[in-house]
Write a protein that holds these residues in place. Sequence first.
Motif, mmCIF file in Angstrom:
data_model
loop_
_atom_site.group_PDB
_atom_site.id
_atom_site.type_symbol
_atom_site.label_atom_id
_atom_site.label_comp_id
_atom_site.label_asym_id
_atom_site.label_seq_id
_atom_site.Cartn_x
_atom_site.Cartn_y
_atom_site.Cartn_z
ATOM 1 N N ALA A 63 2.464 -1.875 -2.662
ATOM 2 C CA ALA A 63 2.760 -0.674 -1.877
ATOM 3 C C ALA A 63 4.255 -0.435 -1.710
ATOM 4 O O ALA A 63 4.677 0.697 -1.487
ATOM 5 C CB ALA A 63 2.102 -0.771 -0.500
ATOM 6 N N ARG A 64 5.062 -1.461 -1.844
ATOM 7 C CA ARG A 64 6.513 -1.293 -1.660
ATOM 8 C C ARG A 64 7.162 -0.513 -2.792
ATOM 9 O O ARG A 64 8.290 -0.060 -2.661
ATOM 10 C CB ARG A 64 7.179 -2.658 -1.518
ATOM 11 N N ILE A 65 6.477 -0.338 -3.921
ATOM 12 C CA ILE A 65 7.077 0.410 -5.034
ATOM 13 C C ILE A 65 6.380 1.735 -5.282
ATOM 14 O O ILE A 65 6.675 2.418 -6.248
ATOM 15 C CB ILE A 65 7.116 -0.432 -6.327
ATOM 16 N N ILE A 66 5.467 2.104 -4.406
ATOM 17 C CA ILE A 66 4.762 3.382 -4.519
ATOM 18 C C ILE A 66 5.517 4.432 -3.713
ATOM 19 O O ILE A 66 6.011 4.154 -2.631
ATOM 20 C CB ILE A 66 3.316 3.256 -3.977
ATOM 21 N N ARG A 75 6.276 7.044 5.207
ATOM 22 C CA ARG A 75 7.049 5.883 4.767
ATOM 23 C C ARG A 75 6.735 4.657 5.616
ATOM 24 O O ARG A 75 6.578 3.554 5.098
ATOM 25 C CB ARG A 75 8.538 6.195 4.813
ATOM 26 N N GLY A 76 6.608 4.791 6.914
ATOM 27 C CA GLY A 76 6.308 3.659 7.796
ATOM 28 C C GLY A 76 4.946 3.048 7.508
ATOM 29 O O GLY A 76 4.758 1.836 7.616
ATOM 30 N N ASP A 77 3.969 3.892 7.145
ATOM 31 C CA ASP A 77 2.641 3.383 6.811
ATOM 32 C C ASP A 77 2.696 2.497 5.578
ATOM 33 O O ASP A 77 2.056 1.452 5.522
ATOM 34 C CB ASP A 77 1.665 4.542 6.546
ATOM 35 N N VAL A 78 3.467 2.929 4.583
ATOM 36 C CA VAL A 78 3.593 2.152 3.357
ATOM 37 C C VAL A 78 4.305 0.836 3.651
ATOM 38 O O VAL A 78 3.899 -0.220 3.185
ATOM 39 C CB VAL A 78 4.338 2.954 2.264
ATOM 40 N N ALA A 82 2.982 -3.043 3.189
ATOM 41 C CA ALA A 82 3.713 -4.040 2.410
ATOM 42 C C ALA A 82 3.951 -5.307 3.220
ATOM 43 O O ALA A 82 3.960 -6.404 2.681
ATOM 44 C CB ALA A 82 5.038 -3.457 1.937
ATOM 45 N N ASP A 83 4.125 -5.157 4.543
ATOM 46 C CA ASP A 83 4.369 -6.309 5.401
ATOM 47 C C ASP A 83 3.095 -7.049 5.775
ATOM 48 O O ASP A 83 3.137 -8.187 6.210
ATOM 49 C CB ASP A 83 5.083 -5.881 6.682
ATOM 50 N N ASP A 84 1.954 -6.409 5.622
ATOM 51 C CA ASP A 84 0.679 -7.012 5.970
ATOM 52 C C ASP A 84 0.346 -8.122 4.972
ATOM 53 O O ASP A 84 0.108 -7.869 3.813
ATOM 54 C CB ASP A 84 -0.420 -5.942 5.967
ATOM 55 N N SER A 85 0.310 -9.343 5.440
ATOM 56 C CA SER A 85 0.098 -10.464 4.521
ATOM 57 C C SER A 85 -1.265 -10.412 3.856
ATOM 58 O O SER A 85 -1.447 -10.937 2.772
ATOM 59 C CB SER A 85 0.277 -11.797 5.251
ATOM 60 N N SER A 86 -2.241 -9.756 4.471
ATOM 61 C CA SER A 86 -3.561 -9.680 3.847
ATOM 62 C C SER A 86 -3.562 -8.724 2.666
ATOM 63 O O SER A 86 -4.472 -8.733 1.850
ATOM 64 C CB SER A 86 -4.614 -9.228 4.863
ATOM 65 N N ASN A 87 -2.529 -7.888 2.541
ATOM 66 C CA ASN A 87 -2.431 -6.923 1.447
ATOM 67 C C ASN A 87 -1.673 -7.489 0.255
ATOM 68 O O ASN A 87 -1.568 -6.864 -0.769
ATOM 69 C CB ASN A 87 -1.737 -5.642 1.947
ATOM 70 N N ARG A 88 -1.111 -8.685 0.423
ATOM 71 C CA ARG A 88 -0.289 -9.253 -0.639
ATOM 72 C C ARG A 88 -1.059 -10.265 -1.458
ATOM 73 O O ARG A 88 -1.912 -10.972 -0.960
ATOM 74 C CB ARG A 88 0.928 -9.926 -0.055
ATOM 75 N N ARG A 89 -0.681 -10.337 -2.710
ATOM 76 C CA ARG A 89 -1.251 -11.336 -3.599
ATOM 77 C C ARG A 89 -0.431 -12.606 -3.471
ATOM 78 O O ARG A 89 0.706 -12.556 -3.022
ATOM 79 C CB ARG A 89 -1.256 -10.831 -5.041
#
Length: 119
Positions: A63-66, A75-78, A82-89
Amino acid sequence: MSQRVVERLLGRLLTDREFRHVFYEDPAATCVQQSFELTPSELEALARLDEARIEAFSRGLDARIIRAAVNGMRRGDVAAMADDSSNRRPQGRALSPRGASFADERDHTGAARGARPAR
């Protein structure tokens, strides 16, 4: 006209949902409007890319590059996504276009894709 222009256009197609929809409605007009100077053969090749596959690949991007306006998010939602650890691989695991880790994919023999053969 140049590889750089093709790459720039591909980047927009992958990271900007709104641009992607406008492009597929009228590729030639969109390229003129956005100053993408392409040869007719480059334009034809890019216009023939399967929109559903581009969309699917785009969904697997971090999400940080979209582009911030994707899916109507601010922008804040994105940034929050990106900061949500459950959204990261997990770090160090490359993703395939389908969003799965390349390490999780298998080739036709059942071996992990990219695995080196035993010596």
